[in-house]
Design an enzyme around this catalytic site. Structure first.
Site, mmCIF file in Angstrom:
data_model
loop_
_atom_site.group_PDB
_atom_site.id
_atom_site.type_symbol
_atom_site.label_atom_id
_atom_site.label_comp_id
_atom_site.label_asym_id
_atom_site.label_seq_id
_atom_site.Cartn_x
_atom_site.Cartn_y
_atom_site.Cartn_z
ATOM 1 N N GLU A 330 5.177 4.336 11.836
ATOM 2 C CA GLU A 330 4.604 4.910 10.617
ATOM 3 C C GLU A 330 5.540 4.633 9.435
ATOM 4 O OE1 GLU A 330 3.114 9.341 9.108
ATOM 5 O OE2 GLU A 330 4.525 9.165 10.773
ATOM 6 N N HIS A 331 6.814 4.981 9.590
ATOM 7 C CA HIS A 331 7.828 4.750 8.559
ATOM 8 C C HIS A 331 8.907 3.839 9.132
ATOM 9 C CE1 HIS A 331 6.328 8.963 8.009
ATOM 10 N NE2 HIS A 331 6.163 8.545 6.763
#
Length: 433
Positions: A330-331
């Site tokens: 996601e990040h």
């Protein structure tokens, strides 16, 4: 000492260890499924009466009608006006940056005309009405309101309806202020599967929407899955994730805190460090031990790091990027002395945070890009929420008389080949000979 996993790509069983680390599948609770199916059916059948009944039951309210569960624009404005100056300024600054970034995403239509006068093109139109689900209570997130509502408004959505539960009648003023800034049109203080059902089916008071976006608990996620197809949805988000690629050039305290920033969300969040320097990994682990006792949510962080975290030693940055692409986080932070050349090596990530000063939390709140990101490896085929999620593409076809002669013969031949004579005749009737 936090029992975070230590892996190395030189280990013979590294692949198996990575498979185990990444093995996560959201559990399907049959009890939740049954409850949600019942609530959705009830809301579809009884409308407002069912929504009021469930809201009173689950949120400990005493509403007598939906009129008691809708807030006016004046109440949103009052929430904004009542904020402390520093909070209002921060919210306005974040909203401005999010709006500026997303305005660059707006798709435009196009067309071209062929030699015989046939015109082909694409028209872009916004969704008419969107529903935004916002979790309620003390842990509500005004940043999520900005990230979901502003792109919808930039896209040109005519009506944005927010639903937010208010357990015990408690309104989160920051959330209402964010709704005011973002241009939310109507707010209903309802939540859970009943709110999703109201948005999906429509009730006497709640208009049916075209799409539902926004995070929620297991009941909300289940309800969104069940109504998909009747309405569009954004995504079903999994646990939060961060993967940091480091070369040992950044302050280990910074990296440790970046890992904490996702681990504090919940016990299922995943925080991974990939590094080329074994001694630096030791320093990051020491920073984890030093900083963890200072964190209010230290128990959640420790459980997350122990169950799903990892510190991974790699041979070089090429290998680090290959693993990052496999994880598709996601990040993704590139905490490197010279990060720019490595950005192009990353093919799968929700968002890439480049350089030592780009903490993931800046992206969560105020950098500008959306913080609604694909999780659980879905960055391999999914993108962040954006303006394009609230716009539709429609094909335009205007065939000239001359074009109908050329295209009609092609279509007739193909239609006969597929055994669809009416299709063929539809084209043939327009042929001159």
């Amino acid at each position: 000492m936090v029992a975070i996993k230590r892996l190395a790509t030189v280990d013979a069983d590294f692949k198996a260890q990575m498979d185990a680390l990444l093995a996560f599948e959201a559990a399907q609770d049959e009890g939740i499924e049954r409850t949600v199916i019942g609530i959705l059916a009830d809301v579809k059948a009884r409308g407002d009466a069912a929504v009021v009944e469930y809201s009173n039951k689950f949120d400990r309210l005493t509403a007598s009608s939906m009129a008691d569960l809708e807030l006016s624009k004046a109440e949103m404005q009052k929430a904004l006006d009542g904020l402390p100056a520093d909070q209002r300024q921060a919210l306005e600054a974040a909203a401005h940056r999010v709006r500026v970034y997303h305005e660059k995403q707006r798709m435009e239509g196009w067309s071209y005309t062929e030699a015989d006068g046939t015109m082909l093109g694409q028209m872009i139109t916004p969704l008419d009405r969107v529903g935004l689900y916002v979790p309620g209570g003390k842990a509500a997130y005004p940043s999520s309101v900005l990230m979901n509502a502003i792109p919808a408004k930039v896209a040109g959505v005519k009506e944005l309806i927010m639903v937010v539960p208010t357990p015990g009648g408690e309104h989160n003023q920051l959330v209402l202020a964010a709704a005011c800034l973002a241009g939310v049109d109507r707010v209903f203080t309802i939540g859970g599967a009943q709110a999703v059902g109201a948005l999906a089916y429509g009730t006497e008071a709640v208009p049916q929407v075209d799409k539902i976006v926004g995070p929620g608990n297991a009941y909300v996620a289940c309800a969104k899955r069940r109504v998909f197809g009747i309405v569009g949805i954004d995504m079903i988000a999994g646990p939060s994730e961060i993967l940091v690629v480091a070369d040992g050039s950044s302050d280990p305290d910074w990296v440790a805190m970046d890992l904490f920033s996702q681990a504090e969300h919940d016990e299922l969040a995943q925080s991974i460090l990939i590094c080329t320097d074994a001694a630096y990994i030791d320093r990051v682990q020491a920073s984890i031990e030093k900083l963890l006792p200072t964190m209010p949510r230290r128990e959640v962080i420790e459980t997350s790091l122990t169950n799903r975290g990892a510190l991974i030693l790699v041979r070089d940055l090429e290998e680090a990027c290959a693993i990052a692409n496999r994880v598709a986080p996601e990040h993704l932070e590139l905490s490197l002395a010279d990060p720019d050349p490595w950005v192009a090596k990353i093919h799968h990530a929700g968002a890439i945070f480049i350089g030592h000063y780009t903490s993931e939390s800046l992206g969560d709140y105020c950098a500008g890009p959306n913080h609604v990101l694909p999780t659980s490896g879905s960055a391999r085929f999914s993108s962040p929420l954006g303006v394009y999620d609230f716009q539709k593409r429609t094909s335009l076809i205007k065939v000239s008389k001359a074009g109908a002669q050329t295209l009609g013969k092609i279509a007739s031949t193909l239609a006969h080949g597929e055994g669809l004579p009416a299709h063929a005749k539809s084209a043939e009737f327009r042929l001159e000979n």
